[in-house]
Scaffold this motif. Structure first.
Motif, PDB file in Angstrom:
ATOM      1  N   SER A 102       0.826  -1.205   0.000  1.00 39.45           N
ATOM      2  CA  SER A 102       0.000   0.000   0.000  1.00 39.45           C
ATOM      3  C   SER A 102       0.865   1.262   0.000  1.00 39.45           C
ATOM      4  O   SER A 102       1.774   1.410   0.805  1.00 39.45           O
ATOM      5  CB  SER A 102      -0.904   0.035   1.238  1.00 39.45           C
ATOM      6  OG  SER A 102      -1.564   1.284   1.322  1.00 39.45           O
ATOM      7  N   LEU A 103       0.546   2.155  -0.920  1.00 37.26           N
ATOM      8  CA  LEU A 103       1.227   3.447  -0.977  1.00 37.26           C
ATOM      9  C   LEU A 103       0.330   4.551  -0.422  1.00 37.26           C
ATOM     10  O   LEU A 103       0.668   5.727  -0.507  1.00 37.26           O
ATOM     11  CB  LEU A 103       1.636   3.771  -2.427  1.00 37.26           C
ATOM     12  CG  LEU A 103       2.583   2.760  -3.072  1.00 37.26           C
ATOM     13  CD1 LEU A 103       2.812   3.110  -4.539  1.00 37.26           C
ATOM     14  CD2 LEU A 103       3.901   2.688  -2.333  1.00 37.26           C
ATOM     15  N   ASN A 104      -0.795   4.159   0.134  1.00 35.92           N
ATOM     16  CA  ASN A 104      -1.765   5.112   0.672  1.00 35.92           C
ATOM     17  C   ASN A 104      -1.234   5.721   1.969  1.00 35.92           C
ATOM     18  O   ASN A 104      -1.026   5.013   2.951  1.00 35.92           O
ATOM     19  CB  ASN A 104      -3.087   4.382   0.917  1.00 35.92           C
ATOM     20  CG  ASN A 104      -4.190   5.316   1.355  1.00 35.92           C
ATOM     21  OD1 ASN A 104      -3.951   6.427   1.810  1.00 35.92           O
ATOM     22  ND2 ASN A 104      -5.420   4.855   1.203  1.00 35.92           N
ATOM     23  N   PRO A 105      -1.028   7.049   1.979  1.00 33.96           N
ATOM     24  CA  PRO A 105      -0.527   7.684   3.212  1.00 33.96           C
ATOM     25  C   PRO A 105      -1.476   7.511   4.396  1.00 33.96           C
ATOM     26  O   PRO A 105      -1.048   7.525   5.542  1.00 33.96           O
ATOM     27  CB  PRO A 105      -0.375   9.162   2.835  1.00 33.96           C
ATOM     28  CG  PRO A 105      -0.947   9.336   1.481  1.00 33.96           C
ATOM     29  CD  PRO A 105      -1.210   7.989   0.883  1.00 33.96           C
ATOM     30  N   ASP A 106      -2.763   7.324   4.117  1.00 34.93           N
ATOM     31  CA  ASP A 106      -3.727   7.095   5.201  1.00 34.93           C
ATOM     32  C   ASP A 106      -3.419   5.791   5.939  1.00 34.93           C
ATOM     33  O   ASP A 106      -3.607   5.700   7.153  1.00 34.93           O
ATOM     34  CB  ASP A 106      -5.159   7.047   4.662  1.00 34.93           C
ATOM     35  CG  ASP A 106      -5.628   8.399   4.125  1.00 34.93           C
ATOM     36  OD1 ASP A 106      -4.998   9.431   4.459  1.00 34.93           O
ATOM     37  OD2 ASP A 106      -6.613   8.414   3.372  1.00 34.93           O
ATOM     38  N   ASP A 107      -2.952   4.770   5.213  1.00 34.50           N
ATOM     39  CA  ASP A 107      -2.599   3.497   5.852  1.00 34.50           C
ATOM     40  C   ASP A 107      -1.426   3.681   6.804  1.00 34.50           C
ATOM     41  O   ASP A 107      -1.421   3.152   7.914  1.00 34.50           O
ATOM     42  CB  ASP A 107      -2.267   2.433   4.807  1.00 34.50           C
ATOM     43  CG  ASP A 107      -3.501   1.888   4.104  1.00 34.50           C
ATOM     44  OD1 ASP A 107      -4.611   2.038   4.653  1.00 34.50           O
ATOM     45  OD2 ASP A 107      -3.356   1.319   3.013  1.00 34.50           O
ATOM     46  N   LYS A 108      -0.429   4.430   6.358  1.00 34.71           N
ATOM     47  CA  LYS A 108       0.745   4.674   7.212  1.00 34.71           C
ATOM     48  C   LYS A 108       0.327   5.442   8.467  1.00 34.71           C
ATOM     49  O   LYS A 108       0.752   5.124   9.577  1.00 34.71           O
ATOM     50  CB  LYS A 108       1.821   5.434   6.437  1.00 34.71           C
ATOM     51  CG  LYS A 108       3.121   5.529   7.179  1.00 34.71           C
ATOM     52  CD  LYS A 108       4.231   6.068   6.302  1.00 34.71           C
ATOM     53  CE  LYS A 108       5.552   5.990   7.042  1.00 34.71           C
ATOM     54  NZ  LYS A 108       6.675   6.356   6.192  1.00 34.71           N
ATOM     55  N   GLU A 109      -0.527   6.436   8.292  1.00 39.89           N
ATOM     56  CA  GLU A 109      -0.993   7.216   9.432  1.00 39.89           C
ATOM     57  C   GLU A 109      -1.831   6.357  10.380  1.00 39.89           C
ATOM     58  O   GLU A 109      -1.667   6.406  11.601  1.00 39.89           O
ATOM     59  CB  GLU A 109      -1.814   8.423   8.969  1.00 39.89           C
ATOM     60  CG  GLU A 109      -2.242   9.296  10.138  1.00 39.89           C
ATOM     61  CD  GLU A 109      -3.002  10.539   9.695  1.00 39.89           C
ATOM     62  OE1 GLU A 109      -3.681  11.119  10.554  1.00 39.89           O
ATOM     63  OE2 GLU A 109      -2.919  10.914   8.512  1.00 39.89           O
ATOM     64  N   LYS A 110      -2.713   5.536   9.819  1.00 40.39           N
ATOM     65  CA  LYS A 110      -3.554   4.646  10.634  1.00 40.39           C
ATOM     66  C   LYS A 110      -2.662   3.697  11.445  1.00 40.39           C
ATOM     67  O   LYS A 110      -2.891   3.487  12.636  1.00 40.39           O
ATOM     68  CB  LYS A 110      -4.507   3.857   9.738  1.00 40.39           C
ATOM     69  CG  LYS A 110      -5.474   2.971  10.479  1.00 40.39           C
ATOM     70  CD  LYS A 110      -6.465   2.325   9.524  1.00 40.39           C
ATOM     71  CE  LYS A 110      -7.436   1.415  10.258  1.00 40.39           C
ATOM     72  NZ  LYS A 110      -8.434   0.824   9.354  1.00 40.39           N
ATOM     73  N   ALA A 111      -1.638   3.136  10.793  1.00 45.75           N
ATOM     74  CA  ALA A 111      -0.722   2.225  11.488  1.00 45.75           C
ATOM     75  C   ALA A 111       0.004   2.929  12.619  1.00 45.75           C
ATOM     76  O   ALA A 111       0.175   2.371  13.707  1.00 45.75           O
ATOM     77  CB  ALA A 111       0.285   1.640  10.497  1.00 45.75           C
ATOM     78  N   SER A 112       0.406   4.180  12.384  1.00 49.02           N
ATOM     79  CA  SER A 112       1.148   4.913  13.420  1.00 49.02           C
ATOM     80  C   SER A 112       0.275   5.245  14.625  1.00 49.02           C
ATOM     81  O   SER A 112       0.783   5.497  15.712  1.00 49.02           O
ATOM     82  CB  SER A 112       1.764   6.197  12.846  1.00 49.02           C
ATOM     83  OG  SER A 112       0.757   7.144  12.554  1.00 49.02           O
ATOM     84  N   ASN A 113      -1.047   5.219  14.436  1.00 51.20           N
ATOM     85  CA  ASN A 113      -1.968   5.510  15.539  1.00 51.20           C
ATOM     86  C   ASN A 113      -2.413   4.254  16.294  1.00 51.20           C
ATOM     87  O   ASN A 113      -3.169   4.352  17.252  1.00 51.20           O
ATOM     88  CB  ASN A 113      -3.197   6.262  15.017  1.00 51.20           C
ATOM     89  CG  ASN A 113      -2.854   7.678  14.618  1.00 51.20           C
ATOM     90  OD1 ASN A 113      -2.052   8.343  15.267  1.00 51.20           O
ATOM     91  ND2 ASN A 113      -3.437   8.146  13.533  1.00 51.20           N
ATOM     92  N   LEU A 114      -1.956   3.081  15.849  1.00 47.41           N
ATOM     93  CA  LEU A 114      -2.294   1.841  16.542  1.00 47.41           C
ATOM     94  C   LEU A 114      -1.134   1.430  17.441  1.00 47.41           C
ATOM     95  O   LEU A 114      -0.037   1.165  16.942  1.00 47.41           O
ATOM     96  CB  LEU A 114      -2.580   0.721  15.538  1.00 47.41           C
ATOM     97  CG  LEU A 114      -3.847   0.849  14.707  1.00 47.41           C
ATOM     98  CD1 LEU A 114      -3.919  -0.256  13.658  1.00 47.41           C
ATOM     99  CD2 LEU A 114      -5.077   0.798  15.597  1.00 47.41           C
ATOM    100  N   PRO A 115      -1.349   1.363  18.741  1.00 50.55           N
ATOM    101  CA  PRO A 115      -0.257   1.033  19.661  1.00 50.55           C
ATOM    102  C   PRO A 115       0.407  -0.315  19.400  1.00 50.55           C
ATOM    103  O   PRO A 115       1.588  -0.476  19.675  1.00 50.55           O
ATOM    104  CB  PRO A 115      -0.931   1.037  21.036  1.00 50.55           C
ATOM    105  CG  PRO A 115      -2.205   1.788  20.873  1.00 50.55           C
ATOM    106  CD  PRO A 115      -2.602   1.650  19.436  1.00 50.55           C
TER     107      PRO A 115
END
Length: 143
Positions: A102-115
């Motif tokens: 996935s190159l979707n920046p939303d995925d990276k942001e979502k992952a960074s918000n999951l502990p």
């Protein structure tokens, strides 16, 4: 050199699993690499249930999990949610790295918000990325 007791690859792409497994073997960071094709199988592996149920109830607990996002049955996000609800002794000290196309920046942001998600890397796993992950989360394990 200290080795990780186990690495778990969670990805429905057999070719990706093969490449990651070869790279991990080449790096010599563990003697046990398990591959599963979706989040449900990963949960069964971690909890000794389903096709991974054993009478002794013992599996090498992975210290490192590489997790894909887009998979059938249970995707990476659903796995992360279910993993966060496991007993502490089933999930303690496990580092989960999203390894995705996935190159979707939303995925990276979502992952960074999951502990429960410690890092986010794009496929294919490279030696440079693996060394960086090892140095960040397992200092002293690389010679």
């Amino acid at each position: 050199m200290k080795k990780l007791n186990s690495v778990l690859l969670v990805d429905d792409d057999v070719a990706t699993n093969f490449i990651s497994k070869m790279l991990i073997k080449k790096a010599g960071i563990t003697d046990h690499i398990e591959t599963v094709l979706n989040g449900r199988q990963a949960l069964e592996y971690l909890t000794n249930t389903g096709k991974y149920e054993r009478s002794d109830g013992v599996f090498p607990k992975p210290m490192l999990i590489f997790l894909d996002i887009n998979m059938p049955v249970m995707d990476g996000w659903e796995f992360a949610e279910a993993f966060s609800k496991l007993d502490e002794n089933q999930k303690e000290k496990i580092i989960i790295i999203m390894l995705t196309s996935s190159l979707n920046p939303d995925d990276k942001e979502k992952a960074s918000n999951l502990p429960v998600i410690s890092g986010f890397h794009t496929k294919i796993l490279t030696m440079e990325a693996l060394v960086s992950i090892m140095n960040t989360y397992f200092p002293g394990y690389l010679s």
